[in-house]
Scaffold this active site. Structure first.
Site, PDB file in Angstrom:
ATOM      1  CG  HIS A 182      -2.170  -0.800   1.033  1.00 61.26           C
ATOM      2  ND1 HIS A 182      -2.758  -1.532   2.035  1.00 61.26           N
ATOM      3  CD2 HIS A 182      -2.941  -0.989  -0.063  1.00 61.26           C
ATOM      4  CE1 HIS A 182      -3.837  -2.129   1.571  1.00 61.26           C
ATOM      5  NE2 HIS A 182      -3.974  -1.814   0.308  1.00 61.26           N
ATOM      6  CB  CYS A 490      -8.790   0.786 -18.426  1.00 56.41           C
ATOM      7  SG  CYS A 490      -9.731  -0.686 -17.982  1.00 56.41           S
TER       8      CYS A 490
END
Length: 535
Positions: A182, A490
């Site tokens: 993260h 994408c």
């Protein structure tokens, strides 16, 4: 004073920086005699409350993606499944520190032993809450690094990153860690140079350090020649960034004059702060799973509607493509996704999971349709394998639209499309009754090459330029042409200049990229000749 030392690790976030060394410390539980179980329980309860309150304060000033990370930590802190064994150990005579360290240490070890690099990277989240509770128990306050510091240590926790002021520069060098963590994601979003996996770093006697995040190197006590070289590289990078900033403002067009639609990928409304909608052709992907910290949050239609309306309003009439919840795999949502699957990436995730929870699926479709009253909303379904899944999902959308019409609630009639991530869908796309499609390059590459995107051990195999991936992309483009609907792409490959020639050569004329890649992609497109890029 020791001389210059260079160490190599794994690139986690690009960037060039130099500054004072700031050593990150590792907290250990204090050794002391236990008080009564009642007193130790009170100490532990107060420490958890303090840690939770601190995280809530940081989350309150963070963007939506960072806040979601911290909300997950807060939820774990408040989870009785984590506190119960701590309280049981205290009842048997352990100190609060020892009981907490033993319990959270076992949880961290379980994550660190996981086969998938993604789940190993989540150990840092548990370490974060472990340190915060221990600091609260010991009455310790977090030290503030000097401006522009290079933070060096075993690893860095998400809350430490978010509590640090990066306005004056700085960087991160860790002995362990993962590019999938993260903190690495946050560093890339904030433009903070970061290198992980360096192994033991002896900072004794070293006052300053330099980082080349793109090369994955850290230099302790850099000499004048090295600093000069890094300064020159930084100036060249700034020059490129200036060119990208200029390209960002203009419509994308190839060197041969072909217009390319460039939209953006976002995780929530906060990603749009400071971005002029005139710089894009709309929003090509909204990852709604990052809006929810747990299943209860998914039940809040008003909250969903407010987020979608904000995005639609920002787009000022440009299309907004919103993906329904793509939970599962590496994106668990407590209370919604299951556990215990041998391979969660091939299990119940994306649309497969939504169809098993029609109550929550219809609630999201309802909020999306209502948001469509303010502008063109397109609903995109993730992890689609078979045409019958589209038909099943459309039944739910039709029912929601009928309910809204009967209740005379303002709504739009959204286009209904799908992600192309599963090879079975890529090679049979013409069979799907959809209004549009978008290739999800990250998962398509993962499934085509049988290489988990979160595993560093097989990262080299997950190449978007692999011939098999190229064949799948071309097949999807042909399938969309046969089906008579538009197709875009994408995912990371769409914003990578190295892959754009291949993608445009395959026939794609619409891409969706990260906000940070908008200028880079447009600049690269401007230098391409599609005729030369075609096979």
């Amino acid at each position: 004073m020791p001389g210059m030392i260079e160490q190599s690790g794994r690139p986690a976030s690009p960037g060039l920086t130099e500054g004072p060394v700031f050593k990150l410390r590792s907290l250990k539980s204090a050794t002391r005699r236990a008080r009564s179980p009642k007193a130790e329980t009170a100490l532990f309860t107060a420490a958890v409350r303090t840690a939770s309150d601190d995280l809530k304060k940081i989350a309150g000033t963070a963007d939506v993606h960072a806040a979601a990370i911290l909300e997950f930590q807060i939820a774990m802190l408040e989870d009785e499944a984590l506190s119960e064994p701590v309280l049981a150990a205290i009842a048997e005579g352990a100190t609060a520190e020892a009981a907490w360290s033993q319990t959270i240490g076992a949880e961290i070890a379980g994550y660190e032993a996981a086969a998938d690099d993604y789940f190993r990277a989540r150990a840092a989240d548990l370490t974060d809450i472990a340190d915060r509770v221990l600091a609260a128990l010991g009455g310790e306050e977090e030290r503030t690094p000097p401006a522009g510091a290079i933070l060096i240590g075993p690893d860095i926790t998400p809350s430490r990153f978010l509590a640090t002021n990066w306005d004056s520069g700085g960087g991160i060098a860790t002995e362990a860690g993962s590019p999938s963590s993260h903190v690495a994601m946050l560093a890339r979003a904030r433009g903070v140079a970061m290198v992980v996996g360096l192994g033991p770093i002896d900072t004794a006697g070293h006052a300053r350090a330099a980082i080349d995040g793109g090369a994955g190197t850290v230099i302790l006590s850099p000499d004048a020649k090295t600093v000069t070289r890094l300064t020159a590289q930084k100036a060249e990078a700034a020059k490129t960034a200036s060119a990208e900033a200029g390209a960002r403002q203009n419509p994308a067009r190839t060197a041969c004059g072909t217009a390319i639609e460039v939209t953006i990928n976002i995780s929530g409304p906060d990603d749009l702060d400071g971005l002029d909608p005139a710089f894009t052709d709309g929003v090509g992907l909204v990852r709604t799973e990052f809006l929810f910290k747990d299943a209860r949050a998914m039940e809040d239609e008003a909250r969903q509607l407010a987020a979608y309306r904000k995005i639609v309003g920002w787009a000022k009439g440009a299309p907004v493509t919103i993906r329904t919840v793509d939970a599962g795999g590496d994106k668990p949502i407590p209370g919604y996704t299951g556990s215990g699957e041998t391979d969660p990436f091939l299990g119940l995730r994306g649309l497969r999971l939504s169809l098993t929870r029609p109550d929550l699926f219809r609630l999201q479709l309802r909020a999306l349709a209502r948001a469509g009253a303010g502008g063109p909303v397109r609903i995109m379904l993730p992890m689609v394998t078979s045409p019958h899944e589209i038909l099943a999902a459309r039944v739910h959308l039709d029912a929601v639209l009928a309910e809204l019409a009967a209740a005379r609630i303002d709504h739009g009639t959204p286009e209904f499309g799908m992600m192309v991530e599963v090879p079975a869908a890529a090679f049979t796309l013409e069979d799907f009754a959809v209004d549009f499609a978008s290739i999800g390059s990250n998962d398509l590459v993962q499934y085509m090459t049988a290489s988990a995107r979160g595993s560093a051990d097989v990262a080299g195999l997950g190449d978007p330029g692999h011939r098999a991936v190229q064949i799948a992309i071309r097949a999807a483009v042909r399938g969309a042409e046969k089906g008579g609907f538009p197709i875009s792409i994408c995912g990371d490959a769409a914003g990578d200049p190295d892959y754009l020639p291949m993608l445009l050569g395959a026939g794609l004329r619409s891409i969706s990229v990260a906000v940070s890649a908008l200028g880079r992609a447009k600049l690269a497109i401007g230098g391409l000749d599609i005729g030369a890029a075609a096979p």
